[in-house]
Enzyme design. Structure first.
Site, mmCIF file in Angstrom:
data_model
loop_
_atom_site.group_PDB
_atom_site.id
_atom_site.type_symbol
_atom_site.label_atom_id
_atom_site.label_comp_id
_atom_site.label_asym_id
_atom_site.label_seq_id
_atom_site.Cartn_x
_atom_site.Cartn_y
_atom_site.Cartn_z
ATOM 1 N N GLU A 133 0.868 -1.179 0.000
ATOM 2 C CA GLU A 133 0.000 0.000 0.000
ATOM 3 C C GLU A 133 0.900 1.223 0.000
ATOM 4 O O GLU A 133 1.608 1.496 0.961
ATOM 5 C CB GLU A 133 -0.935 -0.004 1.205
ATOM 6 C CG GLU A 133 -1.976 1.097 1.175
ATOM 7 C CD GLU A 133 -2.899 1.041 -0.046
ATOM 8 O OE1 GLU A 133 -3.540 2.064 -0.320
ATOM 9 O OE2 GLU A 133 -2.987 0.004 -0.743
ATOM 10 N N GLU B 261 -0.074 9.312 -6.143
ATOM 11 C CA GLU B 261 0.997 8.354 -5.841
ATOM 12 C C GLU B 261 1.497 7.646 -7.091
ATOM 13 O O GLU B 261 2.707 7.450 -7.253
ATOM 14 C CB GLU B 261 0.507 7.361 -4.779
ATOM 15 C CG GLU B 261 0.374 8.017 -3.402
ATOM 16 C CD GLU B 261 -0.618 7.349 -2.469
ATOM 17 O OE1 GLU B 261 -0.858 7.907 -1.382
ATOM 18 O OE2 GLU B 261 -1.162 6.283 -2.809
ATOM 19 N N ASP C 147 -6.944 2.989 2.460
ATOM 20 C CA ASP C 147 -6.540 1.694 3.033
ATOM 21 C C ASP C 147 -7.717 0.714 3.039
ATOM 22 O O ASP C 147 -7.546 -0.485 2.799
ATOM 23 C CB ASP C 147 -6.029 1.873 4.471
ATOM 24 C CG ASP C 147 -5.013 2.992 4.585
ATOM 25 O OD1 ASP C 147 -4.241 3.174 3.633
ATOM 26 O OD2 ASP C 147 -5.001 3.687 5.620
#
EC number: 2.7.1.146
Length: 462
Positions: free
Chosen positions: A272, A302, A442
């Protein structure tokens, strides 16, 4: 399919799965910002100084002005961010004077462990280097949530709440704001473009992202006891420590951890990703961790940052500027081409969650979409309620419709399915004003990954 049957099917699919999570847990001190809170904060400083500091874009918070500048930038752009704070007593005292609204479990490993225990999967083994009594009490009280210890030379799995030690506490300060929040800076009215959060991340010198040697030698045994591993927290590694150890030392250990977990059983591993302001650390996550896992989860910022490290500057900048799904899919394909170890690249944004796989992935496009749909229900439930405390809570998430761009996004994604790639997309169930946004990524990633592994296992066994 009626709501009850659909939720039952999802839970039935994942219930036999066993998961290992590491490394990061912490206490999140959360402040839900209102217009007047932000106005009061910016008015503590010269507005021109804030604007100047925003342009400098500090990558570490060394003084309160750095914090205010990065917070304003996050609100103005509608982008979530996580920035480390210098380990300085006076600076921590300045943050401690802020009245926070609540404390809850933080850190990807902690959030994911609690979620999966609540969803009643078969077993979760969680490892975190710090486990104080206060931290242990933030884990949910379920028998399927275990912590590895070594007693008399043997590996022992104890309920997390019973495994605490006299460890320090890591506290992150979370500043949540809702879409539409307004304040004035130097005569300009600034409005929050999205509901999201800004994280002031503590990096205590004593905290090392590692599995201690006593437990580490049992990683092959832990790997044998699970089906998959969800790995996170590498953003907390520093370039250098006072004792002379460096980031390279800890990344080499982390890479070896993955190999040890897979030594006796070829389990699926997931990285992650996270907001990593230090470019050198970001590069090491790519070089040491991304190159060793089967699955990766990230948001559009990201993936853009990873593409920048790999030398795809134009594509990276395009994603940062426009977030077009076509560019995100192109970026995911590049990752699959560069990293042969990867089976699936998962990207989550406000409007969709996406799987990009090779065409020979054993799951069908429909099965991949099922993984994503499950994760959108988890996310909408968490966004609406602030937390998932019971399986029945998922009915609330299922009531929330997919966002209005869903059909268009699916249509665009469908065009990229070809003989080389399999692409699945699920539109998000968009909660206009979420109760909380911390841990949404998450929640999405772990839900999709655990469901993916569960379907692979069922396919293999049949």
């Amino acid at each position: 399919m009626c709501d009850i049957m659909e939720i039952k099917k999802f839970i039935e699919t994942i219930k036999g799965t066993k998961l290992f999570t590491a490394y990061n847990t912490n206490v999140d001190a959360i402040k839900y910002l209102k217009d007047e809170d932000v106005q009061k904060l910016v008015d503590e400083f010269n507005h021109k100084d804030i604007i100047e500091r925003m342009e400098e874009y500090p990558r570490i918070i060394e003084e309160p002005l750095d914090f205010v500048a990065r917070l304003v930038h996050s609100i103005k752009t509608g982008k979530p961010a996580e920035v480390p704070i210098k380990d300085d007593k006076k600076l921590h005292e300045w943050f401690d004077r802020i009245k926070y609204d609540e404390e809850r479990m933080g850190g990807q490993a902690g959030i994911v462990s609690n979620l999966m225990a609540t969803l009643q999967i078969d077993k979760i083994i969680v490892y975190t280097p710090f486990l104080s009594k206060k931290q242990a009490e933030m884990f949910v009280d379920y028998d399927n949530l275990l912590y590895p210890l070594v007693e008399n030379g043997n590996l022992v799995l104890k309920k997390v709440r019973e495994a605490y030690r006299d460890d320090p506490i890591k506290i992150n300060r979370i500043f949540e704001f809702k879409k539409g929040l307004k304040f004035k800076l130097n005569g300009e009215e600034i409005t929050a473009k999205q509901s999201t959060r800004f994280i002031v991340a503590s990096r205590p010198e004593a905290l090392r992202i590692e599995i201690k040697d006593d437990v580490r030698k049992f990683l092959p045994k832990i790997g044998e006891a699970v089906d998959c591993a969800f790995l996170s927290g590498y953003q907390a590694i520093k370039e250098e420590y006072r004792d002379g150890k460096t980031a390279k030392y800890y990344f080499e250990r982390a890479e070896e951890d993955i190999k040890l977990l897979k030594k006796n059983k070829n389990i699926k591993t997931h990285l992650e990703f996270a907001s990593i302001s230090n470019i050198e650390i970001r590069k090491m996550v790519v070089d040491y961790i991304l190159s060793n896992v089967e699955s990766v989860g990230m948001d559009e910022t990201e993936i853009a940052n990873v593409l920048h490290i790999l030398g795809y500057d134009e594509l990276s900048n395009n994603i940062l500027k426009d977030s077009f799904i076509e560019d995100v899919i192109e970026g995911a394909k590049i990752l699959l081409d560069k990293f042969k170890n990867l089976e699936v690249v998962q990207v989550h944004t406000i409007y969709y969650i996406l799987f990009v796989c090779r065409a020979d992935n054993p799951l069908s496009k429909e099965e991949l979409e099922e993984c994503l749909e499950f994760s959108t229900i988890l996310a909408s439930t968490k966004a609406k309620l602030g937390n998932i405390r019971a399986i029945d809570d998922l009915h609330e998430g299922l009531k929330i419709p997919h966002n209005k761009y869903g059909d268009l996004l699916k249509e665009i994604a469908e065009k990229f399915n070809d003989n080389n790639y399999k692409i699945a997309l699920s539109p998000s169930r968009y909660v206009e004003k979420p109760k909380s946004t911390v841990g949404l990524g998450d929640t999405i990633s772990s839900g999709a990954f655990v469901y993916y592994v569960s379907l692979l296992n069922k396919k293999r066994m049949s």
